[in-house]
Motif scaffolding. Sequence first.
Motif, PDB file in Angstrom:
ATOM      1  N   PHE A 280     -20.656  72.728   9.344  1.00 29.20           N
ATOM      2  CA  PHE A 280     -22.101  72.604   9.644  1.00 29.20           C
ATOM      3  C   PHE A 280     -22.280  72.817  11.245  1.00 29.20           C
ATOM      4  CE2 PHE A 280     -21.492  69.960   6.224  1.00 29.20           C
ATOM      5  CZ  PHE A 280     -22.487  69.643   5.338  1.00 29.20           C
ATOM      6  N   MET A 281     -23.323  73.816  11.596  1.00 26.04           N
ATOM      7  CA  MET A 281     -23.686  73.844  12.842  1.00 26.04           C
ATOM      8  C   MET A 281     -25.223  73.555  12.926  1.00 26.04           C
ATOM      9  SD  MET A 281     -21.820  77.554  13.459  1.00 26.04           S
ATOM     10  CE  MET A 281     -22.222  78.285  11.866  1.00 26.04           C
TER      11      MET A 281
ATOM     12  N   SER B 233     -28.933  70.532  29.742  1.00 27.65           N
ATOM     13  CA  SER B 233     -29.988  71.413  29.175  1.00 27.65           C
ATOM     14  C   SER B 233     -30.664  70.308  28.134  1.00 27.65           C
ATOM     15  CB  SER B 233     -29.701  72.858  28.340  1.00 27.65           C
ATOM     16  OG  SER B 233     -28.696  72.238  27.424  1.00 27.65           O
ATOM     17  N   PRO B 234     -31.707  70.553  27.569  1.00 24.45           N
ATOM     18  CA  PRO B 234     -32.259  69.775  26.789  1.00 24.45           C
ATOM     19  C   PRO B 234     -32.065  70.107  25.340  1.00 24.45           C
ATOM     20  CG  PRO B 234     -33.965  71.472  27.458  1.00 24.45           C
ATOM     21  CD  PRO B 234     -32.788  71.579  28.225  1.00 24.45           C
ATOM     22  N   ASP B 235     -30.943  70.975  25.323  1.00 24.93           N
ATOM     23  CA  ASP B 235     -30.663  71.420  23.684  1.00 24.93           C
ATOM     24  C   ASP B 235     -29.473  70.361  23.370  1.00 24.93           C
ATOM     25  OD1 ASP B 235     -31.950  73.763  23.843  1.00 24.93           O
ATOM     26  OD2 ASP B 235     -30.457  74.548  25.243  1.00 24.93           O
ATOM     27  N   LYS B 236     -29.665  69.999  21.935  1.00 23.30           N
ATOM     28  CA  LYS B 236     -28.564  69.074  21.119  1.00 23.30           C
ATOM     29  C   LYS B 236     -27.924  69.723  20.321  1.00 23.30           C
ATOM     30  CE  LYS B 236     -27.952  64.713  18.679  1.00 23.30           C
ATOM     31  NZ  LYS B 236     -28.602  63.267  18.347  1.00 23.30           N
ATOM     32  N   LEU B 237     -26.623  69.847  20.533  1.00 20.83           N
ATOM     33  CA  LEU B 237     -25.844  70.824  19.531  1.00 20.83           C
ATOM     34  C   LEU B 237     -24.641  69.736  18.817  1.00 20.83           C
ATOM     35  CD1 LEU B 237     -24.839  73.646  22.064  1.00 20.83           C
ATOM     36  CD2 LEU B 237     -26.726  73.549  20.272  1.00 20.83           C
ATOM     37  N   TYR B 238     -24.649  70.210  17.402  1.00 21.37           N
ATOM     38  CA  TYR B 238     -23.566  69.543  16.666  1.00 21.37           C
ATOM     39  C   TYR B 238     -22.952  70.418  15.676  1.00 21.37           C
ATOM     40  CZ  TYR B 238     -22.487  66.388  12.516  1.00 21.37           C
ATOM     41  OH  TYR B 238     -21.797  65.906  11.442  1.00 21.37           O
ATOM     42  N   ILE B 239     -21.519  70.224  15.795  1.00 19.47           N
ATOM     43  CA  ILE B 239     -20.860  71.151  15.008  1.00 19.47           C
ATOM     44  C   ILE B 239     -19.571  70.273  14.107  1.00 19.47           C
ATOM     45  CG2 ILE B 239     -18.936  72.751  14.923  1.00 19.47           C
ATOM     46  CD1 ILE B 239     -19.975  73.935  17.672  1.00 19.47           C
ATOM     47  N   ARG B 240     -19.667  70.427  12.950  1.00 21.09           N
ATOM     48  CA  ARG B 240     -18.591  69.634  12.119  1.00 21.09           C
ATOM     49  C   ARG B 240     -17.943  70.353  11.305  1.00 21.09           C
ATOM     50  NH1 ARG B 240     -20.656  65.220   8.009  1.00 21.09           N
ATOM     51  NH2 ARG B 240     -19.071  65.019   6.465  1.00 21.09           N
TER      52      ARG B 240
ATOM     53  N   THR C  55     -15.545  67.036  14.502  1.00 17.89           N
ATOM     54  CA  THR C  55     -16.917  66.742  14.869  1.00 17.89           C
ATOM     55  C   THR C  55     -16.958  66.749  16.523  1.00 17.89           C
ATOM     56  OG1 THR C  55     -17.077  65.312  13.030  1.00 17.89           O
ATOM     57  CG2 THR C  55     -19.004  65.377  14.662  1.00 17.89           C
ATOM     58  N   LEU C  56     -17.945  67.952  16.772  1.00 18.70           N
ATOM     59  CA  LEU C  56     -18.384  67.878  18.321  1.00 18.70           C
ATOM     60  C   LEU C  56     -19.958  67.917  18.477  1.00 18.70           C
ATOM     61  CD1 LEU C  56     -16.396  71.440  18.828  1.00 18.70           C
ATOM     62  CD2 LEU C  56     -15.467  69.168  19.235  1.00 18.70           C
ATOM     63  N   GLU C  57     -20.129  67.186  19.402  1.00 19.79           N
ATOM     64  CA  GLU C  57     -21.830  66.935  19.840  1.00 19.79           C
ATOM     65  C   GLU C  57     -21.947  67.090  21.224  1.00 19.79           C
ATOM     66  OE1 GLU C  57     -25.042  63.847  18.029  1.00 19.79           O
ATOM     67  OE2 GLU C  57     -23.508  63.049  19.446  1.00 19.79           O
TER      68      GLU C  57
ATOM     69  N   LYS D 225     -35.148  71.478  14.528  1.00 19.96           N
ATOM     70  CA  LYS D 225     -33.964  71.347  14.256  1.00 19.96           C
ATOM     71  C   LYS D 225     -33.650  72.568  13.195  1.00 19.96           C
ATOM     72  CE  LYS D 225     -33.291  66.242  13.797  1.00 19.96           C
ATOM     73  NZ  LYS D 225     -32.969  65.171  12.996  1.00 19.96           N
ATOM     74  N   VAL D 226     -32.499  72.881  13.446  1.00 23.81           N
ATOM     75  CA  VAL D 226     -32.271  74.112  12.627  1.00 23.81           C
ATOM     76  C   VAL D 226     -30.603  73.751  12.177  1.00 23.81           C
ATOM     77  CG1 VAL D 226     -31.634  76.745  12.487  1.00 23.81           C
ATOM     78  CG2 VAL D 226     -33.386  75.817  13.634  1.00 23.81           C
ATOM     79  N   GLN D 227     -30.209  73.899  10.929  1.00 22.28           N
ATOM     80  CA  GLN D 227     -29.007  73.827  10.532  1.00 22.28           C
ATOM     81  C   GLN D 227     -28.330  74.867   9.594  1.00 22.28           C
ATOM     82  OE1 GLN D 227     -27.080  69.487   9.972  1.00 22.28           O
ATOM     83  NE2 GLN D 227     -27.190  70.175   7.909  1.00 22.28           N
ATOM     84  N   LEU D 228     -26.933  75.223   9.715  1.00 28.84           N
ATOM     85  CA  LEU D 228     -26.423  76.168   8.781  1.00 28.84           C
ATOM     86  C   LEU D 228     -25.184  75.451   8.232  1.00 28.84           C
ATOM     87  CD1 LEU D 228     -26.837  79.224   7.668  1.00 28.84           C
ATOM     88  CD2 LEU D 228     -25.185  79.522   9.603  1.00 28.84           C
ATOM     89  N   ARG D 229     -24.996  75.584   7.045  1.00 30.49           N
ATOM     90  CA  ARG D 229     -23.956  75.136   6.350  1.00 30.49           C
ATOM     91  C   ARG D 229     -23.130  76.100   5.571  1.00 30.49           C
ATOM     92  NH1 ARG D 229     -23.520  70.772   1.417  1.00 30.49           N
ATOM     93  NH2 ARG D 229     -24.827  72.386   0.303  1.00 30.49           N
ATOM     94  N   LEU D 230     -21.906  76.294   6.141  1.00 32.85           N
ATOM     95  CA  LEU D 230     -21.049  77.239   5.299  1.00 32.85           C
ATOM     96  C   LEU D 230     -19.998  76.704   4.536  1.00 32.85           C
ATOM     97  CD1 LEU D 230     -20.301  80.438   5.028  1.00 32.85           C
ATOM     98  CD2 LEU D 230     -18.876  80.120   7.217  1.00 32.85           C
TER      99      LEU D 230
END
Length: 700
Positions: free
Chosen positions: A151-152, A177-184, A198-200, A693-698
């Motif tokens: 997940f990104m 920055s005002p960006d919130k990022l999430y990687i799982r 999990t990274l955030e 919000k934009v999310q991509l699942r691979l």
Amino acid sequence: MLRRSLLGLFMGLSASLWGQVVDTSDAPLDDNSATQIQIENLMDDADAQEFDFDTEFANLEIYQRNPLDINKADRDELQALNLLSAIQIQALINYRNRFGQIFSLYELQGVPTFDQASIAKIIPFITLDATKEMEAFSFKRAFKYNKQQLFMRYQRNIEEQAGFLPQDGEDPAFSGSPDKLYIRYNLSYKDRLSMGLTLEKDAGEDWLTPFSQKNQTKLPDYFSAHFFIKDYNKWVKAIALGDYQVYFGQGLTTWSGFGTRKGAAVLNIKRLSNKLRPYSSANEALFMRGAAATLGGSQWEATVFGSHRFRDGNISLVQTDSLDDVFDVLQVSSLQLSGFHRTESELEDKNSLQQTTTGANVTYKGKIWRIGANVIYNHLSDSLVREPRLYQKYAFNGQSLLNASLDYNLAYKNLQFFGETALSDNGALATINGLTAALDDKVSMALIYRNYAKDYQTLTGNAFGESSGTSNEKGLYMGINANLGRGLSFNGYFDLFVFPWLRSTADAPSKGYEYFARLDYQPAYHWNLYFQYRFEQKEGNRSDNTTPYDYLINKRKQNARIHFRYRINREWEIRSRAELSFYEDHEFSKGFMMYQDLVWNAQFAPLKIQTRFAIFATEDYDTRIYAYENDVLYAFSIPAYYGRGSRFYLNTSYQFNRNLTLWVRYSQTYWSDRDEISSGQNLILDNTRSELKVQLRLKF
């Protein structure tokens, strides 16, 4: 056998009438829509921010891919599903013991306490197919036939907040920055193996350079990793490495994740969970970090764990007198739970102390009973020194804390007794004891009594109660569920509570009560209607008091709701809600919220669109109204509607192929009664707040 045959005949004749309930072939593409009602029931009366969505519903996804065989599942496995109440679990076990194997989902209607709504809720996660004996765990097989997901997610508020803007010639208060990022990332094999990362990075947080300034490698502020094996062999039930959660008893000594409290699921008062669970959430406080294992045989089970991790603490400067001088000392006055590291003060609090937690549970069980012994030891690298306020007189201060407890469960026919009694090392006691009972096929009740001494202390406990501190509370809760027939059901509870010592909002011992009533009407699976009312009276300090001393008054809060859902066809669904809120302190205030949802599942393409338009008008923040919103997968939104204005969101998902899915969500709240929103570093000089919000699942 005659009764069983007649029951089976009845189920067959009624199958055509009830077919929509068990037909999941047209289930929505978005996994979380299937559990929306479950989410709202769980968080309805709980603090929305406390709910650990990632962990709870990642667990459901495992069952969606690997359904639980309810013909063979034992009590522990049914509890781990976390969708059935203790009464329903006992009713299912009693039914199997009496009639044997369940051959059809229609037959579940004959299980006492199982209605159409509860059956429809569990259908995506269960099976009746005979499963093979548990296979021996094999790493070769697990890594050959595993399933992997990545997940990104990108998230950002559109309007600028004060913390991101230069102030008086100085740099912005927020360091990033005002960006919130999430990687799982997750690799799993059935429900037997899970490993992940999990990274955030929260909005306003800077990137980390963990190795050196010369090395330009940058990482998000938070990272978590786990490795978890379930049922390695007949003796090793679970192994956890990295980040994990621990659940003992009824939560008096430790309960890492979200614990159900009062809400619309009035019978779900007994804490149910496996003792160890993997952790993959972005919540930066509700987990252990280290190693744990559960060993067991047919009648016994033992769990041991060890955890060592950094914690954020609220650091304050305190003057200390000595014989020769007066000097300033930095002290930790509380443990932080927000996980934000944006400003200079928040960065000073980051990792300001270390917490070591060790513990063990030993459980011995018979056919209808079990008893467990628990011990938890916490050690902080620096002393926790609370601010000298009278209401905190009995709160924990120091570096080390030991808790021990006994918990039990006894099931007899349609009755189930459970509880836990705990002791902290200062000699204070806490106890919670409950009873659930199926009075007949249509009426069930739950009763729970808790008595947490004002000086009982715990750093990891999280038991049922009006407040979340697991201390300074006595209470009696009574809940009832009645199936009135023809799709009509009633749920209600009454809770009476007393606080023997002061609280932060009450400068004297105080008391209160709360009651809740909900009438559901669901004549068919494709539509339902419910009415809900909640009333709470609790003593607290008068907010506008101008006298030298605070005094208590009764504060009353009421909510009334009507909700309607109708699934028009395989493509379209509508949901409508209107809710009123009332609050009385020294003055009376009121609020109102109404929304309309529209859900479209395209049949010509793997596209789903969910949208809402809401209007609200509340006279103050005390009359705010919460409402669940559909979001991208594993991200959930429960905003507070307050002030006067409107809100809308548009949530879309598109599945390019079986391995690639994209979510895009845009939301905006407009206030007509103000020109600026929030305060401090979160201040927005505008009357709108928007989020993308934009999310991509691979999958691979």
